[in-house]
Design a protein around this motif. Structure first.
Motif, short mmCIF file in Angstrom:
data_model
loop_
_atom_site.label_atom_id
_atom_site.label_comp_id
_atom_site.label_asym_id
_atom_site.label_seq_id
_atom_site.Cartn_x
_atom_site.Cartn_y
_atom_site.Cartn_z
N GLY A 377 0.80 -1.22 0.00
CA GLY A 377 0.00 0.00 0.00
C GLY A 377 0.83 1.27 0.00
O GLY A 377 0.32 2.34 -0.34
N HIS A 378 2.10 1.17 0.39
CA HIS A 378 2.94 2.38 0.36
C HIS A 378 3.24 2.78 -1.07
O HIS A 378 3.38 1.94 -1.95
CB HIS A 378 4.26 2.12 1.10
CG HIS A 378 4.13 2.22 2.59
ND1 HIS A 378 3.52 1.25 3.35
CD2 HIS A 378 4.51 3.20 3.45
CE1 HIS A 378 3.54 1.62 4.62
NE2 HIS A 378 4.13 2.80 4.72
N GLU A 379 3.34 4.07 -1.29
CA GLU A 379 3.69 4.56 -2.62
C GLU A 379 5.07 4.04 -3.03
O GLU A 379 5.95 3.84 -2.18
CB GLU A 379 3.65 6.09 -2.63
CG GLU A 379 2.21 6.58 -2.40
CD GLU A 379 2.08 8.08 -2.27
OE1 GLU A 379 0.93 8.57 -2.24
OE2 GLU A 379 3.11 8.77 -2.18
N ALA A 380 5.22 3.81 -4.33
CA ALA A 380 6.39 3.08 -4.83
C ALA A 380 7.61 3.99 -4.99
O ALA A 380 8.04 4.32 -6.10
CB ALA A 380 6.03 2.39 -6.15
N ASP A 381 8.16 4.42 -3.85
CA ASP A 381 9.38 5.22 -3.81
C ASP A 381 10.45 4.39 -3.11
O ASP A 381 10.30 4.08 -1.92
CB ASP A 381 9.18 6.51 -2.99
CG ASP A 381 8.20 7.49 -3.63
OD1 ASP A 381 7.88 7.34 -4.82
OD2 ASP A 381 7.78 8.41 -2.92
N PHE A 382 11.51 4.03 -3.81
CA PHE A 382 12.55 3.23 -3.14
C PHE A 382 13.91 3.45 -3.79
O PHE A 382 14.02 4.07 -4.85
CB PHE A 382 12.17 1.75 -3.10
CG PHE A 382 11.95 1.10 -4.45
CD1 PHE A 382 10.70 1.12 -5.06
CD2 PHE A 382 13.00 0.46 -5.10
CE1 PHE A 382 10.50 0.51 -6.30
CE2 PHE A 382 12.81 -0.16 -6.33
CZ PHE A 382 11.55 -0.12 -6.93
N VAL A 383 14.92 2.94 -3.09
CA VAL A 383 16.29 3.04 -3.60
C VAL A 383 16.88 1.65 -3.75
O VAL A 383 16.54 0.73 -3.00
CB VAL A 383 17.21 3.87 -2.66
CG1 VAL A 383 16.85 5.34 -2.73
CG2 VAL A 383 17.15 3.38 -1.22
N VAL A 419 24.22 4.71 -4.20
CA VAL A 419 22.83 4.80 -4.67
C VAL A 419 22.81 4.43 -6.15
O VAL A 419 23.08 5.26 -7.03
CB VAL A 419 22.25 6.20 -4.43
CG1 VAL A 419 20.79 6.26 -4.91
CG2 VAL A 419 22.35 6.57 -2.96
N ALA A 420 22.52 3.16 -6.43
CA ALA A 420 22.56 2.67 -7.81
C ALA A 420 21.36 3.17 -8.60
O ALA A 420 21.44 3.40 -9.81
CB ALA A 420 22.61 1.15 -7.82
N ARG A 421 20.23 3.32 -7.93
CA ARG A 421 19.00 3.71 -8.63
C ARG A 421 18.03 4.31 -7.61
O ARG A 421 17.96 3.84 -6.48
CB ARG A 421 18.36 2.47 -9.25
CG ARG A 421 17.30 2.77 -10.29
CD ARG A 421 16.58 1.52 -10.75
NE ARG A 421 17.46 0.43 -11.19
CZ ARG A 421 17.03 -0.76 -11.61
NH1 ARG A 421 15.73 -1.01 -11.66
NH2 ARG A 421 17.88 -1.71 -11.98
N THR A 422 17.30 5.33 -8.02
CA THR A 422 16.25 5.90 -7.19
C THR A 422 14.94 5.81 -7.98
O THR A 422 14.86 6.32 -9.09
CB THR A 422 16.55 7.37 -6.84
OG1 THR A 422 17.80 7.42 -6.14
CG2 THR A 422 15.46 7.98 -5.97
N VAL A 423 13.97 5.13 -7.40
CA VAL A 423 12.68 4.92 -8.07
C VAL A 423 11.63 5.80 -7.40
O VAL A 423 11.43 5.72 -6.17
CB VAL A 423 12.26 3.44 -8.02
CG1 VAL A 423 10.88 3.25 -8.62
CG2 VAL A 423 13.29 2.58 -8.75
N VAL A 424 10.99 6.67 -8.17
CA VAL A 424 9.97 7.58 -7.67
C VAL A 424 8.65 7.24 -8.36
O VAL A 424 8.59 7.23 -9.60
CB VAL A 424 10.35 9.06 -7.97
CG1 VAL A 424 9.17 9.98 -7.72
CG2 VAL A 424 11.55 9.47 -7.12
N ASN A 425 7.62 6.95 -7.55
CA ASN A 425 6.31 6.66 -8.11
C ASN A 425 6.38 5.53 -9.15
O ASN A 425 5.77 5.62 -10.21
CB ASN A 425 5.76 7.94 -8.76
CG ASN A 425 4.29 8.15 -8.45
OD1 ASN A 425 3.73 7.51 -7.56
ND2 ASN A 425 3.65 9.03 -9.20
N GLY A 426 7.18 4.52 -8.81
CA GLY A 426 7.29 3.35 -9.68
C GLY A 426 8.19 3.54 -10.89
O GLY A 426 8.41 2.60 -11.66
N ARG A 427 8.76 4.74 -11.08
CA ARG A 427 9.59 4.99 -12.26
C ARG A 427 11.04 5.28 -11.89
O ARG A 427 11.27 6.05 -10.95
CB ARG A 427 9.05 6.20 -13.06
CG ARG A 427 7.82 5.89 -13.86
CD ARG A 427 7.43 7.06 -14.71
NE ARG A 427 7.01 8.19 -13.86
CZ ARG A 427 7.16 9.47 -14.17
NH1 ARG A 427 7.74 9.82 -15.29
NH2 ARG A 427 6.73 10.41 -13.37
#
Ligand code: GUN
Ligand code: ZN
Length: 427
Positions: A377-383, A419-427
């Motif tokens: 349910g959390h918004e798709a923001d991850f590293v 930080v190899a990748r930062t994903v914001v709102n699934g992108r």
């Protein structure tokens, strides 16, 4: 729908305890309204059969963690990092106010905002509560850029109608009109939120603080952000200007600026009564350790905050702060916690430090269940973090025999290279 197989870090929302899967699976996809959210997170073996046909990206040598949440930063101070001064008040006068005066120009504001958001992404920060400047153009520039990038992001026009030089000082009536117009234009648009932003009590007249408090009552789900009890000279100045208030924090309380969603940077030189008032009101502290060390302001007292039941989370406070990196901020928080000469010293665990910059920060902002964690349910923001990003980090993380050792190696040795990748709102 998309899935990632990796080492996976998330937190128990209630206890704050870290949860770790050595062989984890993170599944991201649209919720009922089409927003990209976490659909599942946990052990690969336990989850994979529920998602047949879903493409799985293999990141097994990497660590996926929630995007970092920065509770207090000044985007217009991106170019102020590393400006030396004899403490807070000379630093404001000689460096910060002259820099901020340039933000009346929308083109300048836009250029800095773009650089700022690029920098947040490079460092894995996916949500920030940020100061703009006193110029409405600085607010619009930041919101427009954040919206284009799909960020969950909060800012507001700085209120400062006295003790401020030409070029940044605003006018009482107009400042409040501009604030309300900003709330109506931006608050709740996509993932954006507005924060009523009195700079700090010494640079606002009682009339401006009163107006800010009236707006805070009229718009209860809008944030409030300011500074309090950062430095002893500032505390003395606030007491001279507001002799009728119980304390510096009491000034904000007297004007209706202490409530849920009110975020006060620093909170160092507070009394027990102040901390208890903050806890009772649901106001929270943005702990800004690299800034406090750089400006020589003092040391946040974690034990006293916990004893009072006050909530807090971590912040970079760029440009008083010296780095955009959550790793540098977590390490500085550890150093500040350990300091035991002016207050009790304690050793924050890596899990506590990481929580304070992710799910704990989100909770302090009133965004629990929304960002800062990777529960369903959390918004798709991850590293996506690379434990082998540098030779020393690779050497150290290869020897880690527990989650604490892995996280501490990243906190002490990690930076934007990890930080190899930062994903914001699934992108
Ligand atoms: N107090 C008032 N303004 C500021 C600011 O810009 N930075 C910090 N660290 N403290 C402040
Ligand atoms: Zn600040």
């Amino acid at each position: 729908m998309k899935a990632y197989r990796a080492r996976l870090l998330r937190f128990d929302e209630d206890s704050g305890a870290p949860q770790f899967d050595e062989d984890g699976l993170l599944v991201v996809g649209p919720d009922a309204t089409g927003r990209p959210v976490v659909r599942a997170a946990g052990a690969h073996g336990a989850l994979i059969d529920r998602f047949p046909g879903v493409a799985v990206e293999d990141l097994r040598d990497q660590l996926i963690a929630p995007g970092f949440v920065d509770m207090h930063i000044h985007y217009p101070q991106t170019d102020v990092i590393g400006a030396p001064a004899a403490g807070l008040l000379p630093w404001l006068e000689h460096y910060t106010f002259p820099h901020e005066s340039r933000f009346h120009d929308p083109a300048h504001a836009r250029e800095v905002a773009r650089f700022f958001f690029d920098e947040l992404a490079r460092h894995g920060v996916t949500t920030a509560l940020t100061f703009a400047t006193s110029h409405p153009a600085s607010v619009d520039a930041a919101f427009e850029e954040a919206r284009a990038r799909g960020l969950r992001f909060i800012t507001g026009k700085v209120l400062q109608d006295r003790h401020s030089p030409d070029g940044v000082r605003d006018e009482t009536e107009q400042s409040l009109v501009d604030t309300e117009a900003g709330i109506r234009r931006w608050h709740g648009v996509d993932r954006l939120g507005y924060a009523i932003t009195p700079r700090f009590a010494p640079t606002s007249t009682p009339a401006q603080l009163r107006g800010a408090g009236e707006l805070a009552a009229k718009y209860p789900d809008v944030w409030i952000q300011s500074h309090v009890a950062e430095n002893r000279d500032e505390v003395r100045w606030a007491a001279e200007l507001f002799p009728q208030s119980r304390s510096y924090l009491g000034v904000y309380e007297d004007f209706g600026l202490l409530r849920e969603r009110a975020v006060y940077a620093h909170c160092i030189h507070l009394s027990t009564a102040d901390r208890e008032r903050m806890a009772a009101a649901g106001a929270v502290a943005a702990v800004s350790p690299t800034s406090n060390l750089f400006l020589g302001s003092g040391f946040f007292d974690y034990q006293a905050a916990d004893a009072a039941g006050m909530r807090y989370g971590l912040a970079s406070d760029v440009g008083g702060g010296t780095s955009f990196s959550p790793f540098r901020t977590m390490l500085a928080a550890y150093t500040v916690g350990r300091e035991g000469q002016t207050k009790p010293g304690l050793s924050l665990t890596p899990g506590q430090l990481w929580w304070q910059h992710t799910a704990g920060a989100a909770r302090a902002l009133g965004l629990q269940g929304v960002v800062g964690n990777l529960q369903p349910g959390h918004e798709a923001d991850f590293v996506v973090l690379d434990p082998k990003a540098t030779p020393l980090l690779a050497r150290k993380t290869a020897q880690a025999s527990s989650l604490d050792e892995l996280l501490f190696a990243l906190i002490v040795l990690g930076d934007d290279r990890a930080v190899a990748r930062t994903v914001v709102n699934g992108r």
